[in-house]
Scaffold this motif. Structure first.
Motif, mmCIF file in Angstrom:
data_model
loop_
_atom_site.group_PDB
_atom_site.id
_atom_site.type_symbol
_atom_site.label_atom_id
_atom_site.label_comp_id
_atom_site.label_asym_id
_atom_site.label_seq_id
_atom_site.Cartn_x
_atom_site.Cartn_y
_atom_site.Cartn_z
ATOM 1 N N GLU A 123 24.684 -42.543 -10.790
ATOM 2 C CA GLU A 123 24.742 -41.510 -11.843
ATOM 3 C C GLU A 123 24.177 -42.051 -13.150
ATOM 4 N N LEU A 124 24.490 -43.318 -13.445
ATOM 5 C CA LEU A 124 24.021 -43.902 -14.708
ATOM 6 C C LEU A 124 22.516 -44.123 -14.688
ATOM 7 N N ASP A 125 21.988 -44.542 -13.539
ATOM 8 C CA ASP A 125 20.555 -44.811 -13.427
ATOM 9 C C ASP A 125 20.151 -44.743 -11.950
ATOM 10 N N PRO A 126 19.455 -43.692 -11.559
ATOM 11 C CA PRO A 126 19.060 -43.572 -10.142
ATOM 12 C C PRO A 126 18.185 -44.722 -9.670
ATOM 13 N N LYS A 127 17.634 -45.516 -10.612
ATOM 14 C CA LYS A 127 16.785 -46.649 -10.193
ATOM 15 C C LYS A 127 17.598 -47.818 -9.628
ATOM 16 N N PHE A 128 18.909 -47.806 -9.798
ATOM 17 C CA PHE A 128 19.694 -48.872 -9.166
ATOM 18 C C PHE A 128 19.398 -48.870 -7.671
ATOM 19 N N HIS A 129 19.047 -50.039 -7.157
ATOM 20 C CA HIS A 129 18.792 -50.197 -5.716
ATOM 21 C C HIS A 129 19.929 -51.040 -5.147
ATOM 22 N N ILE A 130 20.658 -50.450 -4.199
ATOM 23 C CA ILE A 130 21.896 -51.075 -3.718
ATOM 24 C C ILE A 130 21.735 -51.490 -2.256
ATOM 25 N N VAL A 131 22.055 -52.762 -1.988
ATOM 26 C CA VAL A 131 22.067 -53.296 -0.623
ATOM 27 C C VAL A 131 23.492 -53.710 -0.286
ATOM 28 N N ILE A 132 23.948 -53.371 0.912
ATOM 29 C CA ILE A 132 25.247 -53.858 1.393
ATOM 30 C C ILE A 132 25.045 -54.522 2.750
ATOM 31 N N TYR A 133 25.618 -55.699 2.910
ATOM 32 C CA TYR A 133 25.637 -56.397 4.202
ATOM 33 C C TYR A 133 26.988 -56.147 4.859
ATOM 34 N N THR A 134 26.961 -55.801 6.139
ATOM 35 C CA THR A 134 28.215 -55.662 6.880
ATOM 36 C C THR A 134 28.063 -56.239 8.273
ATOM 37 N N ALA A 135 29.141 -56.801 8.781
ATOM 38 C CA ALA A 135 29.114 -57.292 10.174
ATOM 39 C C ALA A 135 29.382 -56.155 11.155
ATOM 40 N N TYR A 136 29.875 -55.018 10.638
ATOM 41 C CA TYR A 136 30.117 -53.873 11.528
ATOM 42 C C TYR A 136 28.768 -53.214 11.879
ATOM 43 N N VAL A 137 28.785 -52.482 12.976
ATOM 44 C CA VAL A 137 27.583 -51.796 13.438
ATOM 45 C C VAL A 137 27.666 -50.327 13.028
ATOM 46 N N LEU A 138 26.566 -49.811 12.507
ATOM 47 C CA LEU A 138 26.561 -48.469 11.920
ATOM 48 C C LEU A 138 27.175 -47.409 12.853
ATOM 49 N N GLU A 139 26.741 -47.392 14.105
ATOM 50 C CA GLU A 139 27.214 -46.347 15.023
ATOM 51 C C GLU A 139 28.736 -46.395 15.166
ATOM 52 N N ASN A 140 29.314 -47.594 15.225
ATOM 53 C CA ASN A 140 30.774 -47.724 15.336
ATOM 54 C C ASN A 140 31.465 -47.277 14.056
ATOM 55 N N LEU A 141 30.857 -47.617 12.919
ATOM 56 C CA LEU A 141 31.443 -47.204 11.631
ATOM 57 C C LEU A 141 31.509 -45.686 11.538
ATOM 58 N N LEU A 142 30.443 -45.016 11.985
ATOM 59 C CA LEU A 142 30.408 -43.557 11.865
ATOM 60 C C LEU A 142 31.312 -42.888 12.904
ATOM 61 N N ARG A 143 31.611 -43.603 13.972
ATOM 62 C CA ARG A 143 32.490 -43.042 15.006
ATOM 63 C C ARG A 143 33.971 -43.281 14.666
ATOM 64 N N ASN A 144 34.288 -44.504 14.230
ATOM 65 C CA ASN A 144 35.707 -44.888 14.094
ATOM 66 C C ASN A 144 36.130 -45.248 12.680
ATOM 67 N N GLY A 145 35.193 -45.398 11.770
ATOM 68 C CA GLY A 145 35.558 -45.986 10.489
ATOM 69 C C GLY A 145 35.977 -47.433 10.709
ATOM 70 N N ILE A 146 36.873 -47.919 9.855
ATOM 71 C CA ILE A 146 37.395 -49.285 10.029
ATOM 72 C C ILE A 146 38.918 -49.222 10.079
ATOM 73 N N VAL A 147 39.483 -49.732 11.154
ATOM 74 C CA VAL A 147 40.940 -49.741 11.353
ATOM 75 C C VAL A 147 41.358 -51.179 11.595
ATOM 76 N N PHE A 148 42.513 -51.565 11.051
ATOM 77 C CA PHE A 148 43.023 -52.907 11.355
ATOM 78 C C PHE A 148 44.495 -52.819 11.704
ATOM 79 N N VAL A 149 44.845 -53.428 12.829
ATOM 80 C CA VAL A 149 46.245 -53.537 13.253
ATOM 81 C C VAL A 149 46.646 -54.991 13.032
ATOM 82 N N PRO A 150 47.445 -55.267 11.994
ATOM 83 C CA PRO A 150 47.780 -56.660 11.691
ATOM 84 C C PRO A 150 48.533 -57.329 12.838
ATOM 85 N N ARG A 151 48.302 -58.643 12.960
ATOM 86 C CA ARG A 151 49.000 -59.425 13.978
ATOM 87 C C ARG A 151 50.268 -60.014 13.370
#
Ligand code: SF4
Length: 274
Positions: free
Chosen positions: A103-131
Motif C-alpha cells: 500500500e505504501l509503495d507498490p514497487k516493494f518487491h517481496i520474496v519469501i522462502y518456505t520449506a513447505y510446498v505450495l500445493e500442500n499449503l493451499l490444501r491444508n494451510g499449516i497445522v502443528f500438533v505439539p509433542r
C-alpha cells in the motif's frame, strides 16, 4: 500466561542482513524469522541456519508497525526477503506487513522462502500438533504465531489455506520446498546478485502476478531454482533493483530506480559501508 492483543501483533526475528546478494534479485534487505518446526522435529540435512530453529532463547520482537517502518527506512531499493527459520509460521502477521508495504509503495518487491510446498499449503494451510516433549516456549510462540488453537492447546492452526492465499497476493516470489543437500545448487562465480543458494527441487513461484491473472489460485507461474538461476545468469539486470532489463542498452528499469541508485551512491560516498 495471559496474552494480550498487543503481544499477538508482534513478529519474532533472529537476525537481519542488509544488501544480501543471494536471496533473490538484486541487493536485498533479508529478515530471518524465528522458529522452524522442521528444524526441531526433523531438520533438513545441511541446514544453513540452525540458530533459527528454536522457539525459545534470544529473539528480537517488533510490532507490525515497527517492522514496516524499519523496512521502509532500510530497504533503499525496495527489495525485501523474509526467510528463516520458517517465515510462514508467522503468516498471520506477515500478511499485515506485506499488505502495508504494498500500500505504501507498490514497487516493494517481496520474496519469501518456505520449506513447505505450495500445493500442500493451499490444501491444508499449516497445522502443528505439539509433542509431549515440546516445552512451554513452543506453546508461547505458537500462540503468538497461530490463527487459532484448540482449548487444550493440542492442535494449532498456524495458517489456513485462505490466509496463505491472502499472503501470496503481496508476495512477488515465493521460493518453496525444503532444502535438499544432495540437490544443492553449486556456489559458482555466477551465483551473485539475482541468484540464490538452495537446492534444485525448490521452485521460484511468481505468486502475486499469477494471482492477478487468476485470483482462484489454480494456475501459478513457476520455475525450478536451477532454471531460474540459468535464466538470470544470461540476463542484464537493473543496477538498482536487480531485475531483468528488457533492453540491453538500459542500466535501470525506470527513472525511479535510477534516482534511488544515485541517492544511495551519494550516501555511500559520504558514509561508506558495503
Ligand atoms: S533449511 Fe530451513 S526448513 Fe530446513 S531445517 Fe533449516 S531452517 Fe528449517
Amino acid at each position: 500466561m495471559v496474552m494480550c492483543m498487543t503481544d499477538r501483533d508482534r513478529l519474532w526475528f533472529i537476525g537481519i542482513t542488509k544488501d544480501a546478494r543471494t536471496a533473490g534479485p538484486g541487493k536485498r534487505l533479508e529478515l530471518f524469522l524465528k522458529g522452524c518446526i522442521r528444524g526441531i522435529v526433523n531438520p533438513c540435512q545441511g541446514c544453513f541456519n540452525p540458530t533459527t530453529w528454536e522457539f525459545g532463547g534470544p529473539r528480537r520482537e517488533m510490532t507490525v508497525d515497527e517492522v514496516v517502518d524499519f523496512i521502509v527506512r532500510d530497504a533503499w531499493n525496495r527489495q525485501v526477503t523474509f526467510c528463516g527459520g520458517e517465515p510462514l509460521l508467522q503468516t498471520r502477521n506477515l500478511i499485515k506487513v506485506c499488505r502495508r508495504l504494498k500500500e505504501l509503495d507498490p514497487k516493494f518487491h517481496i520474496v519469501i522462502y518456505t520449506a513447505y510446498v505450495l500445493e500442500n499449503l493451499l490444501r491444508n494451510g499449516i497445522v502443528f500438533v505439539p509433542r509431549a516433549c515440546d516445552g512451554p516456549e513452543v506453546h508461547e510462540a505458537l500462540q503468538v504465531y497461530s490463527s487459532s488453537w484448540t482449548e487444550d492447546r493440542s492442535r494449532y492452526q498456524i495458517a489456513t489455506p485462505d490466509e496463505i492465499l491472502e499472503l501470496l497476493k503481496y508476495v512477488d516470489m515465493l521460493v518453496d520446498g525444503d532444502y535438499q543437500h544432495d540437490k544443492r545448487l553449486p556456489v559458482s562465480p555466477t551465483m551473485d546478485e539475482g541468484m540464490f543458494i538452495g537446492s534444485a527441487n525448490q521452485r521460484v513461484i511468481y505468486a502475486a502476478e499469477s494471482l492477478r491473472r487468476d485470483p482462484s489460485g489454480q494456475h501459478f507461474e513457476m520455475l525450478y531454482a536451477d532454471e531460474y538461476n540459468r535464466r538470470m545468469a544470461c540476463q542484464k539486470t537493473c543496477r538498482c533493483c536487480g531485475h531483468a532489463l528488457l533492453d540491453d542498452s538500459m542500466h535501470f528499469c525506470d527513472e525511479d530506480c535510477e534516482q534511488r541508485f544515485v541517492e544511495r551512491d551519494e550516501y555511500m560516498k559520504i558514509f561508506g559501508g558495503a
